[in-house]
Structure formats: C-alpha cells, structure tokens
Design a protein around this motif. Structure first.
Motif, PDB file in Angstrom:
ATOM      1  N   MET A   1      67.076 -46.518 -41.192  1.00  0.00           N
ATOM      2  CA  MET A   1      66.846 -46.123 -39.664  1.00  0.00           C
ATOM      3  C   MET A   1      66.760 -47.715 -39.168  1.00  0.00           C
ATOM      4  O   MET A   1      66.099 -48.506 -39.428  1.00  0.00           O
ATOM      5  CB  MET A   1      65.396 -45.707 -39.840  1.00  0.00           C
ATOM      6  N   LEU A   2      67.565 -47.509 -37.822  1.00  0.00           N
ATOM      7  CA  LEU A   2      67.886 -48.945 -37.343  1.00  0.00           C
ATOM      8  C   LEU A   2      66.845 -48.880 -36.104  1.00  0.00           C
ATOM      9  O   LEU A   2      66.655 -48.025 -35.475  1.00  0.00           O
ATOM     10  CB  LEU A   2      69.165 -48.888 -36.841  1.00  0.00           C
ATOM     11  N   THR A   3      66.085 -50.136 -36.191  1.00  0.00           N
ATOM     12  CA  THR A   3      65.353 -50.473 -34.736  1.00  0.00           C
ATOM     13  C   THR A   3      65.755 -51.832 -34.118  1.00  0.00           C
ATOM     14  O   THR A   3      66.756 -52.407 -34.404  1.00  0.00           O
ATOM     15  CB  THR A   3      63.604 -50.713 -35.447  1.00  0.00           C
ATOM     16  N   ILE A   4      65.187 -51.972 -32.994  1.00  0.00           N
ATOM     17  CA  ILE A   4      65.563 -53.101 -32.045  1.00  0.00           C
ATOM     18  C   ILE A   4      65.228 -54.343 -32.795  1.00  0.00           C
ATOM     19  O   ILE A   4      66.260 -55.275 -32.831  1.00  0.00           O
ATOM     20  CB  ILE A   4      64.670 -53.051 -30.831  1.00  0.00           C
ATOM     21  N   ARG A   5      64.150 -54.170 -33.452  1.00  0.00           N
ATOM     22  CA  ARG A   5      63.816 -55.631 -34.413  1.00  0.00           C
ATOM     23  C   ARG A   5      65.160 -55.786 -35.563  1.00  0.00           C
ATOM     24  O   ARG A   5      65.222 -57.033 -35.696  1.00  0.00           O
ATOM     25  CB  ARG A   5      62.559 -55.219 -35.448  1.00  0.00           C
ATOM     26  N   ASP A   6      65.719 -54.887 -36.065  1.00  0.00           N
ATOM     27  CA  ASP A   6      66.779 -54.954 -36.960  1.00  0.00           C
ATOM     28  C   ASP A   6      67.889 -55.628 -36.516  1.00  0.00           C
ATOM     29  O   ASP A   6      68.667 -56.264 -37.007  1.00  0.00           O
ATOM     30  CB  ASP A   6      67.170 -53.499 -37.706  1.00  0.00           C
ATOM     31  N   LEU A   7      68.108 -55.527 -34.927  1.00  0.00           N
ATOM     32  CA  LEU A   7      69.373 -56.101 -34.530  1.00  0.00           C
ATOM     33  C   LEU A   7      69.370 -57.572 -34.636  1.00  0.00           C
ATOM     34  O   LEU A   7      70.394 -58.449 -34.698  1.00  0.00           O
ATOM     35  CB  LEU A   7      69.276 -55.730 -32.863  1.00  0.00           C
ATOM     36  N   PHE A   8      68.399 -58.269 -34.581  1.00  0.00           N
ATOM     37  CA  PHE A   8      68.327 -59.987 -34.667  1.00  0.00           C
ATOM     38  C   PHE A   8      68.686 -60.123 -36.029  1.00  0.00           C
ATOM     39  O   PHE A   8      68.968 -61.521 -36.455  1.00  0.00           O
ATOM     40  CB  PHE A   8      66.934 -60.217 -34.327  1.00  0.00           C
ATOM     41  N   GLU A   9      68.825 -59.247 -37.122  1.00  0.00           N
ATOM     42  CA  GLU A   9      69.115 -59.656 -38.362  1.00  0.00           C
ATOM     43  C   GLU A   9      70.785 -59.538 -38.700  1.00  0.00           C
ATOM     44  O   GLU A   9      71.295 -59.591 -39.689  1.00  0.00           O
ATOM     45  CB  GLU A   9      68.518 -58.628 -39.353  1.00  0.00           C
ATOM     46  N   ILE A  10      71.348 -58.824 -37.615  1.00  0.00           N
ATOM     47  CA  ILE A  10      72.939 -58.725 -37.707  1.00  0.00           C
ATOM     48  C   ILE A  10      73.586 -59.927 -37.239  1.00  0.00           C
ATOM     49  O   ILE A  10      73.686 -60.268 -36.175  1.00  0.00           O
ATOM     50  CB  ILE A  10      73.124 -57.545 -36.650  1.00  0.00           C
ATOM     51  N   LYS A  11      74.271 -60.400 -38.439  1.00  0.00           N
ATOM     52  CA  LYS A  11      75.067 -61.756 -38.147  1.00  0.00           C
ATOM     53  C   LYS A  11      76.049 -61.574 -37.247  1.00  0.00           C
ATOM     54  O   LYS A  11      76.520 -62.646 -36.664  1.00  0.00           O
ATOM     55  CB  LYS A  11      75.328 -62.531 -39.373  1.00  0.00           C
ATOM     56  N   ALA A  12      76.512 -60.439 -37.075  1.00  0.00           N
ATOM     57  CA  ALA A  12      78.027 -60.252 -36.131  1.00  0.00           C
ATOM     58  C   ALA A  12      77.727 -60.434 -34.903  1.00  0.00           C
ATOM     59  O   ALA A  12      78.639 -60.555 -34.054  1.00  0.00           O
ATOM     60  CB  ALA A  12      78.368 -58.815 -36.591  1.00  0.00           C
ATOM     61  N   ILE A  13      76.213 -60.231 -34.310  1.00  0.00           N
ATOM     62  CA  ILE A  13      75.996 -60.359 -33.036  1.00  0.00           C
ATOM     63  C   ILE A  13      74.835 -61.411 -32.962  1.00  0.00           C
ATOM     64  O   ILE A  13      73.934 -61.374 -32.225  1.00  0.00           O
ATOM     65  CB  ILE A  13      75.554 -59.221 -32.310  1.00  0.00           C
ATOM     66  N   ASP A  14      75.123 -62.499 -33.407  1.00  0.00           N
ATOM     67  CA  ASP A  14      74.162 -63.619 -33.349  1.00  0.00           C
ATOM     68  C   ASP A  14      73.951 -64.319 -32.024  1.00  0.00           C
ATOM     69  O   ASP A  14      74.847 -64.035 -31.095  1.00  0.00           O
ATOM     70  CB  ASP A  14      74.703 -64.660 -34.399  1.00  0.00           C
ATOM     71  N   GLY A  15      72.793 -64.611 -31.729  1.00  0.00           N
ATOM     72  CA  GLY A  15      72.459 -65.106 -30.274  1.00  0.00           C
ATOM     73  C   GLY A  15      71.640 -64.073 -29.509  1.00  0.00           C
ATOM     74  O   GLY A  15      71.242 -64.218 -28.479  1.00  0.00           O
ATOM     75  N   LEU A  16      71.521 -62.774 -29.881  1.00  0.00           N
ATOM     76  CA  LEU A  16      70.845 -61.717 -29.112  1.00  0.00           C
ATOM     77  C   LEU A  16      69.393 -62.128 -29.019  1.00  0.00           C
ATOM     78  O   LEU A  16      68.701 -62.705 -29.919  1.00  0.00           O
ATOM     79  CB  LEU A  16      70.785 -60.459 -29.944  1.00  0.00           C
ATOM     80  N   LYS A  17      68.825 -62.088 -27.717  1.00  0.00           N
ATOM     81  CA  LYS A  17      67.646 -62.533 -27.382  1.00  0.00           C
ATOM     82  C   LYS A  17      66.903 -61.414 -26.680  1.00  0.00           C
ATOM     83  O   LYS A  17      67.264 -60.934 -25.676  1.00  0.00           O
ATOM     84  CB  LYS A  17      67.576 -63.918 -26.624  1.00  0.00           C
ATOM     85  N   ILE A  18      65.568 -61.196 -26.867  1.00  0.00           N
ATOM     86  CA  ILE A  18      64.908 -60.283 -26.428  1.00  0.00           C
ATOM     87  C   ILE A  18      63.702 -61.185 -25.315  1.00  0.00           C
ATOM     88  O   ILE A  18      63.143 -61.995 -25.489  1.00  0.00           O
ATOM     89  CB  ILE A  18      63.837 -59.259 -27.097  1.00  0.00           C
ATOM     90  N   VAL A  19      63.942 -60.636 -23.786  1.00  0.00           N
ATOM     91  CA  VAL A  19      63.049 -61.459 -23.008  1.00  0.00           C
ATOM     92  C   VAL A  19      61.908 -60.636 -22.399  1.00  0.00           C
ATOM     93  O   VAL A  19      61.170 -61.146 -21.518  1.00  0.00           O
ATOM     94  CB  VAL A  19      63.876 -61.807 -21.661  1.00  0.00           C
ATOM     95  N   ALA A  20      61.753 -59.269 -22.600  1.00  0.00           N
ATOM     96  CA  ALA A  20      60.831 -58.516 -21.957  1.00  0.00           C
ATOM     97  C   ALA A  20      60.630 -57.280 -23.117  1.00  0.00           C
ATOM     98  O   ALA A  20      61.787 -56.882 -23.844  1.00  0.00           O
ATOM     99  CB  ALA A  20      60.847 -58.112 -20.824  1.00  0.00           C
ATOM    100  N   GLY A  21      59.447 -56.471 -22.804  1.00  0.00           N
ATOM    101  CA  GLY A  21      59.442 -55.398 -23.518  1.00  0.00           C
ATOM    102  C   GLY A  21      59.119 -55.285 -24.794  1.00  0.00           C
ATOM    103  O   GLY A  21      59.546 -54.333 -25.617  1.00  0.00           O
ATOM    104  N   GLU A  22      58.545 -56.552 -25.568  1.00  0.00           N
ATOM    105  CA  GLU A  22      58.231 -56.272 -26.877  1.00  0.00           C
ATOM    106  C   GLU A  22      57.512 -55.484 -27.542  1.00  0.00           C
ATOM    107  O   GLU A  22      57.585 -55.270 -28.667  1.00  0.00           O
ATOM    108  CB  GLU A  22      57.585 -57.910 -27.230  1.00  0.00           C
ATOM    109  N   LYS A  23      56.735 -54.697 -26.721  1.00  0.00           N
ATOM    110  CA  LYS A  23      55.875 -53.523 -27.385  1.00  0.00           C
ATOM    111  C   LYS A  23      56.715 -52.379 -27.760  1.00  0.00           C
ATOM    112  O   LYS A  23      56.228 -51.749 -28.767  1.00  0.00           O
ATOM    113  CB  LYS A  23      54.936 -52.994 -26.131  1.00  0.00           C
ATOM    114  N   GLY A  24      57.969 -52.463 -27.463  1.00  0.00           N
ATOM    115  CA  GLY A  24      59.044 -51.607 -27.815  1.00  0.00           C
ATOM    116  C   GLY A  24      59.833 -52.127 -28.995  1.00  0.00           C
ATOM    117  O   GLY A  24      60.983 -51.439 -29.126  1.00  0.00           O
TER     118      GLY A  24
END
Length: 575
Positions: A1-24
């Motif tokens: 089950m993939l979540t938004i949080r899991d995206l930051f663990e994917i090394k193939a797309i390093d540098g992804l940054k959340i700027v708003a909506g951390e509640k989700g």
C-alpha cells in the motif's frame, strides 16, 4: 500500500518536497496521472496522484484554488508540480488552500520528466491494485448472482447504497425514476429534495442541462451539484450504458460520506450489471408491448369476435368490458423544415413526438368524464374513452369540446405540426369499438379530402359526405350536381358571381335572410337580390321540401368533389 509518505523513500525520484497539506501525508496512492486540462475534473478518481507542469493554471489564481478544491473533494492523493518550467515557487494562495483542505502539494525537481515519475510510482503501487481488483471482482460476482436470482434493480440498488455508504437514485435514459434507495444516515432526505415517484422526472432542468448529452463525455462518473433552497448537494453520476447505448443513470446522493477509490470501482461494476438488467427489462417490455399492440390492432379492426376473448383480453390490457367506449384518432403531420431527410431519423423524430403527445393526453385526462387509454401507431395517436354504463353517454358536443382541448394542447406543444382529430360515435359494447375507430379515421380522411389545415370533427359532422363518397360513384355524383345546380355553377363561371357560396351560407343559416346577410357581411337587400336571381336561374321558389333536400345534397357533392376552383362545365359534366 503506497502513500504520499512512501514517495520520499523512493531513491529514483530523490528531491521530492512537500510544501503544503501535510495532514494528508498518509493518503494512499492507487495510480499516477498528468493533469494538463482544466476540464478534466470529471475523469479523476480517488487516490489518484496528479502531476502537472502548472501550465494550465500559471496565470489564473481562481483556477489554482479551484484545482486544489476539486482534487480534495475527489479524494485525490495529492498534486505534484514540476518546478522551474512555469513556477520558480508554488503560489502562496495554492499553499494556503492546500493546507486548509489537507491536500498534499509537492514540488518535483526540474530534471525529472513526468512520464518517468509516473512509471516509477505506478510500479510501486501495482501491489495495491491487485488487492482492489480482487475485492472488486468479489462485488461483481455478488451483483451478478443477484441478477441470476432475479433480484432486479431493487436489490442491486440496496447493495450498492450499503457498499458506498450513500443514497442511490436510479433513472432511465429520460431521467424518469426507476428506483431509489435511501440511506439511514442521510441528513438531506431524498423525498424532501426531489420527486421520487416512479416514471416521473426526478431532477430539475438546470441540473439536467449540466449533464453531457454525448455518452463519450461520460466514460467515468462525473460530479454535479444539485441546488435546492440554498443547499448544494454533491452528486456523482454514472451512465448505465453498453456499446454507447444509454439505458439510464446511477446518481449517488453524496451526503453521508466521501467516495473512495473502491467505491468508484464498485459503481462501474454496478453500472454494467444494471445495464444487463435494463436490457432484460426492455426485452420483456417489448414482448408485452407487442402482445398489447396485437390485441388493440385486432380489437380496432374487428378481428376479435368472441365475447369471452374480448372480456378476458380487455381486462388483461386495461380496458373495462362493461364500459361504453368511443374512439378518437389524432393524425400528426410534421411541417418542420429542419427534420432530416433520412428515413430512420424521420421515424425516430416522429416516434418521439408521438410518445410526447401520448404523455400530454394522459396529463390532461381530467378534461373528459371517462377513463383514458392512449397509445400511438406511426403518425397517429389513438385515444379510447371508456365510461361506466350507468353514466349518461358522452354527447357529440362534449366529445368535440374534449377534442378541441386536446387540439389546443398539442398545438401549443408542437407548433410546426398539423393535427387533425377525428371522433367516432360512442358504442354500448366493447366489441363494437372498431366501428368508432373506423368512423374516427373516416372523419380524418374527409378532412384531408377537403384540405383542412388542422382541426377537430365528429363523424356525425361528415355523415352525409361519408354516405355519398362511400356508396355512390363519382360520375353519378357529378351527374346529380349538374342536374341540380349546374345552371348556378355555369352562371358563376361566366359572370364571376358567387351564387353557390351564397346558397351554402343561406342553407347553413337555416334559410334566414338576416343571419345569412350578417354572416356574409352583405346588406340585406343585396342578399335578397341574390336569392331572387338564384330562384330565377333554378326556376324554383326554394320552398318545396324535396327541392331543398336536392339542393342541399348537390351543395355537399360540390364540396366533396372539390369543384370550387372554377373548373369549366359542359353538358357531359366537369372537364
């Protein structure tokens, strides 16, 4: 089950940054897609992660806020914007809106292509898809079992409502109610907001006008807002269709909870099963309709002679064997220049118009004291008026008044259409109804023969014409006219007088000089002069009853043969 949080663990797309909506940040991701079309909101699904360069909303703050709001309402997983293409930084208004609604808003470094990011994330999310597909297959099998057991749309609707946790409204292709299922937690009851009566229109025109007419524009469920008394009811609409043929619509009254990705999948499964149910119901209805049509065709043509058969079949098809019936026939001739020359298109157009006319007749059945049975055959509407045997018979005047009421209603509905309404006599027994039907059709035929452009007539209005036209040969009618009024006709032709028209008006006004002069807008003395000239030409005082009858018949023959266009007269007859 993939979540938004899991995206930051994917090394193939390093540098992804959340700027708003951390509640989700724990929002689940089912699939990734690109949004570069401002009209694409109807096709988005819950748990969908959207990628964008920002081109479509780069200069439009209102659209920026709307996108955040729409994605949040659909329960999308989040929005990822590729930086340095159109934005150096994400606009503050989008950040504020995303924080308010809890929709994750992420920045994607410039060096990544959107297609590559989609491929990477979809690969990670594929395991969850397998789980959803298994659950969806279980629900599909459950729906299908209900169909096999003959549960019908009622049980399908009930199961669907319970599964997605919202009320359901099922309508046919014309948006008339088939069935509805209320939900116990609904705080905006269906009965309060819409007309939940079977076979009636459910929603208001403004709502229906917002629905695409083309099925290709509704391949997935669409969101529409139903407005009532200041409230905005969010509705999800999915067509019940097979091979681009629409059989109805499923409307989710989304007042209890937001729909999840699984709910949308279940809606699509239910739509397929519902289409099968509608196809089955349509086929059954067509068989019933064919049986009913055959009965009425046989009844109206006098083919059913057995009283027992008529009694049994009439009760089966909604007629009362004990009632007195009369028949009214409405002939429809479209004058619309825009109607397609294609035969099939014309037939469909006429079918729709005839069906609407039948509905209007039923809606205004209160205009006559009797029970109405109405149906159509090609370009003719057939109205059967049944009356309890204890009631006084419907008079000619009452029948014609009802006919005129219907005539006005139909004319108002279809102004570029000619309606001719013929009325037959009322008969005491149902097995004589075919005579009334024949008389109504004969009234229409004679109106068409006289080239009447719309109107209402009772068979008794044409009884003399019917007797003459149906029983005497044309050459004999001409001979009778020549013998009786040939001299007057010849005088009119040679001297450009109008004595035959004068005679017609004179008889129509019961040989009353004053009434005739008034009707023809003539001075009384002028009319008296004309009458005296007519007497002189005919060598008659117009007092002998046999002569008067002969003249009246000749006048009707004159109209019947349509010889009022200045046709020359010879001793042998008209040429």
């Amino acid at each position: 089950m993939l979540t938004i949080r899991d995206l930051f663990e994917i090394k193939a797309i390093d540098g992804l940054k959340i700027v708003a909506g951390e509640k989700g940040i724990n929002n689940e991701i089912s699939i990734v897609n690109i949004i570069e079309n401002p009209e694409a909101f109807d096709w988005l699904s819950p748990n969908e992660l959207l990628l964008s360069t920002g081109y479509i909303f780069k200069d439009n703050e209102q659209l920026q806020n709307r996108i955040i709001k729409e994605l949040s309402e659909i329960n999308c997983a989040g929005l990822v914007i590729k930086m340095k293409r159109y934005f150096d930084k994400i606009p503050q208004n989008m950040i504020d809106e995303a924080n308010r609604l809890g929709l994750p808003l992420l920045e994607l470094p410039f060096e990544y292509t959107l297609s590559r990011v989609i491929s990477i994330i979809n690969e990670k999310a594929s395991g969850r898809y397998d789980l959803l597909n298994r659950k969806a297959l279980d629900m599909h099998n459950l729906f299908f079992r209900i169909t096999l057991e003959g549960g019908g749309i009622e049980r399908i609707s009930s199961l669907l409502s319970a599964t997605i946790g919202n009320p359901i409204v099922l309508v046919d292709r014309d948006w008339k109610l088939l069935h509805f299922t209320e939900h116990q937690d609904n705080k905006v009851p269906l009965a309060y907001c819409i007309d939940i009566v079977k076979n009636r229109s459910v929603f208001n025109k403004s709502f229906l006008n917002s629905i695409p007419n083309d099925i290709s524009e509704m391949k997935k469920s669409i969101k529409r807002i139903y407005h009532i008394e200041g409230m905005e009811i969010k509705c999800r609409i999915l067509p019940v269709a097979v091979a681009n043929q629409i059989y109805g619509y499923i409307v989710v009254w989304q007042t209890v909870r937001e729909l999840t990705e699984f709910d949308y999948i279940i809606l699509e499964k239910a739509s397929t099963i519902m289409a099968l149910e509608r196809i089955k119901a349509k086929e059954i209805e067509e068989v019933k309709l064919k049986i009913r049509q055959d009965f009425f065709d046989d009844l109206l043509t006098g083919k059913i002679t057995s009283s027992e058969s008529i009694q049994t079949l009439s009760e089966l098809h909604g007629l009362n064997y004990q009632y007195k019936y009369l028949c009214m026939v409405v002939n429809i001739e479209s004058q619309e220049p825009s109607v397609s020359q294609d035969f099939i298109a014309r037939k469909v157009h006429l079918e729709n118009k005839a069906r609407k006319c039948v509905e209007l007749v039923y809606e205004h059945s209160k205009f006559i004291t009797g029970e109405i049975t109405c149906f159509h055959r090609n370009n003719r509407i057939i109205i059967l008026i049944g009356q309890n045997e204890s009631r006084p018979s419907i008079s000619v005047q009452e029948a014609k008044k009802y006919g005129n009421d219907i005539f006005e209603i139909l004319n108002k509905y279809a102004q570029q259409t000619t309606f001719l309404i013929g009325i037959g006599s009322q008969y005491d027994t149902l097995h004589l109804l075919h005579k009334s039907f024949s008389e109504a059709n004969e009234s229409i035929r004679l109106m068409q023969k006289f080239d009447e452009k719309g109107g209402v007539s009772h068979f008794e209005d044409h009884s003399v014409y019917h007797l003459l036209d149906s029983n005497i040969k044309g050459i004999e009618l001409e001979a009778f006219f020549i013998k009786s009024l040939g001299a007057i006709y010849e005088h009119d032709r040679l001297h450009e007088t109008s004595y035959i028209v004068t005679l017609e008006n004179f008889f129509h006004n019961n040989l009353n000089i004053s009434e005739t002069a008034k009707a023809m807008f003539l001075h009384r003395n002028t009319l008296i002069y004309r009458i005296e000239k007519i007497k002189e030409i005919l060598n008659s005082d117009l007092k002998n009853s046999d002569e008067l009858l002969q003249i009246q018949l000749a006048l009707k023959i004159f109209r019947l043969l349509n010889k009022n266009q200045g046709t020359p007269l010879t001793q042998e007859g008209f040429v």
